[in-house]
Every structure is written in structure tokens, then in C-alpha cells.
Design an enzyme around this catalytic site. Structure first.
Site, short mmCIF file in Angstrom:
data_model
loop_
_atom_site.label_atom_id
_atom_site.label_comp_id
_atom_site.label_asym_id
_atom_site.label_seq_id
_atom_site.Cartn_x
_atom_site.Cartn_y
_atom_site.Cartn_z
N PRO A 41 1.31 1.54 1.41
CA PRO A 41 1.70 2.67 2.32
C PRO A 41 3.29 2.35 2.84
O PRO A 41 3.16 1.02 3.39
CB PRO A 41 0.71 2.67 3.49
CG PRO A 41 -0.09 1.62 3.13
CD PRO A 41 0.35 0.86 2.09
N GLU A 42 3.55 3.46 1.86
CA GLU A 42 5.29 3.30 3.03
C GLU A 42 5.27 5.23 3.74
O GLU A 42 3.78 5.34 3.19
CB GLU A 42 6.54 3.37 2.02
CG GLU A 42 6.64 1.79 1.46
CD GLU A 42 8.15 0.98 0.95
OE1 GLU A 42 8.36 1.70 1.65
OE2 GLU A 42 8.49 0.34 0.14
#
Length: 271
Positions: free
Chosen positions: A2-3
Site C-alpha cells: 500500500p502506497e
DNA sequence: CTTTTGACCTGACAGC
DNA sequence: TGCTGTCAGGTCAAAA
């Protein structure tokens, strides 16, 4: 995984499945995440309607009638809408069980993620109150970055990844944005001109917006399936490409370490 | 105050 | 086939 684009995609993917529904309970199989999952989570959330699902930085904020869930995916977390009877895998640590037989299931192999509960103003929570600007907000611009970088000796790449300055720019997008802006990642943040910050803010915004759009294409598969395809479809200019040729000048992409994180750049295009 | 380092945890992979 | 070492999308807390 996750960015910011992945968290945003998760937020948009979950929302239609849970807004307006009521939580029946929370099933915690493993409370040992980044911080312990509150022992009374089930009692706290049971019976409450989900009023909204929003994002601040990489935190997902689930607003209930009498409190707020704060979720973070850490390095390896994902959230999925599942049938609440479907068998849980070894890394499926928390289910937020909804009133229609489904649940929001948190899978997080590395357990750097978080599930927290607060009944105070969520934006005043210690984890949220000192965060920097959202990169897609209007106030995030060259003037802002230039201003808060004065006197800073850290490299521009480390500066970009400082969540007290700007949120949501993780290792991949820091590398990519600096390439698009033509800036060497090792340049001290305090030495960059306003003009170069203008190129940088434009690059950050464009890259994040494009990644969110790409993620959007996977939303229809959000239920009971992998929602991660959009992420890997990205064609990176520098990230993970050390030794390969630059897509612009054909020179060799270099790799180095900055503060225990991998940095990739093109010595010819980034000065 | 700023900057750097260590810590948290599992899985994948390269090399022996 | 093991084993060991390294690396991975985050970010807080403590040390310097």
C-alpha cells in the site's frame, strides 16, 4: 503493497459495500498488529452503522455512530469484502462483520498494520494530528514545499517521504516523482529552488492521480478477489530497474540506499 | 529542534 | 533439500 493510491483504491472499493450497513461484531483472530487491537473492539463497534469511509494519509477512517475505527495497512495489509463464512487464511487477522453476511477482512502477513478505536476527534488522534499536507490538495504546492524545506539538510527523497511534510509519498512514488522532475534524490532539500519544487509538486500530483485511476479499474473485482492488479500494471521509470536502461536517455539506472530504503535514479536525467 | 538508527514481522528469493 | 542472508510497498520511538 500500500502506497497512497492503493489505500485510496481500497477506500473507494469498500465504500459501496459498507456505507449505511451496521456492524454486527468484530472478530479478532490475532490482536498483535503494529499496536494491539483493542481487546473490547467487538463490544465497541457492535450494532453501529457505518456512516462514512474516508482516507487521511494512508489511514482509513471508518466513522461509526459513536466512535471511529482507524485502519492502516502497513507494508503488507489488504482489506477485502468477503463472505463472513469463508474460511480465514493464516494472515486474516481481523473481520469487521456486517449485517448482510459479509465482512471487511484484514489480511496482513507482516502485521505492520493497525486497527485502532477512538471516541475523540479522530483528526486529533496522536497518529493523525501532526501529519503534513495531502499531496492532491490545493494547498500542496511549490510554495509550501519550498517554505518548509528551508534549512533542511536531509536529502530531497527522505524529505518527500517525511509524513510530517507531505503524506502518502512512499518509496516507489518518491523515486518515480524525482525522476519525472529531473531531480537527483540525494540533493539536500534545503538547496532546491522554488522552480524545481514546482516541477516536483506537479510530478507528484500527476503520478499519484494516474496510479489512482489505474487502481480504479480493479474496483469491480473488489469483492472476494484480488484487488491489486492495477498496482502492478504501472510501468515504472526507475523503481526496481537498476542496471536496466533509462526509458528516456537509454543510460543505466543506478541503485543506492538512503536511510535503509532503496533509491533508483538515472544519473543522466536527474541532476 | 533535526537527523539517524533500530524496531516491529513474515515471506520470497539467491547463493552455498 | 536445507540453511543463511538479504530484501520488501511503512512509520513510530529512541538515540545521537
Amino acid at each position: 503493497m500500500p502506497e497512497l493510491p492503493e489505500v485510496e483504491t481500497t477506500c473507494r472499493g469498500l465504500a459501496p459495500h459498507c456505507i449505511g450497513r451496521h456492524l454486527v461484531t468484530a472478530l479478532v483472530r490475532n490482536a498483535q498488529l503494529r499496536w494491539p487491537v483493542p481487546a473490547d473492539l467487538a463490544q465497541q463497534v457492535a450494532g453501529q452503522a457505518i456512516l462514512s469511509l474516508t482516507r487521511r494519509a494512508k489511514y482509513l477512517i471508518v466513522t461509526l455512530q459513536r466512535g471511529t475505527l482507524i485502519l492502516h495497512l502497513g507494508m503488507s495489509g489488504s482489506l477485502r469484502i468477503m463472505d463472513s463464512n469463508s474460511p480465514a487464511g493464516v494472515h486474516d487477522h481481523v473481520d469487521l462483520v456486517l449485517d448482510n453476511g459479509t465482512c471487511i477482512r484484514l489480511r496482513d502477513p507482516r502485521r505492520f498494520g493497525a486497527v485502532l478505536w477512538t471516541q475523540s476527534d479522530v483528526l486529533r488522534h496522536p497518529l493523525l494530528e501532526n501529519l503534513g499536507l495531502e499531496p492532491l490538495s490545493d494547498t500542496f504546492d511549490a510554495h509550501y514545499l519550498h517554505g518548509c524545506s528551508r534549512g533542511r539538510k536531509v536529502s530531497i527523497k527522505t524529505f518527500l517521504m517525511d509524513s510530517h511534510v507531505v503524506v502518502g509519498v512512499g518509496n516507489i512514488y518518491a523515486n518515480e516523482a524525482l525522476f519525472h522532475a529531473g531531480i537527483r534524490p540525494t540533493t539536500p532539500a534545503g538547496r532546491l529552488s522554488r522552480t524545481r519544487y514546482a516541477r516536483l509538486t506537479t510530478a507528484i500530483r500527476a503520478i499519484l492521480a494516474r496510479a489512482i485511476e489505474a487502481g480504479g479499474s480493479t474496483l469491480r473485482d473488489f469483492v472476494n478477489s484480488a484487488g491489486e492488479a492495477g498496482y502492478f500494471q504501472q510501468q515504472y521509470m526507475v523503481y526496481g530497474r537498476s542496471g536496466e536502461s533509462c526509458r528516456v536517455c537509454a543510460g543505466s539506472i543506478k541503485h543506492m540506499r538512503q536511510g535503509q530504503r532503496s533509491t533508483f535514479y538515472c544519473p543522466h536525467c536527474q541532476t
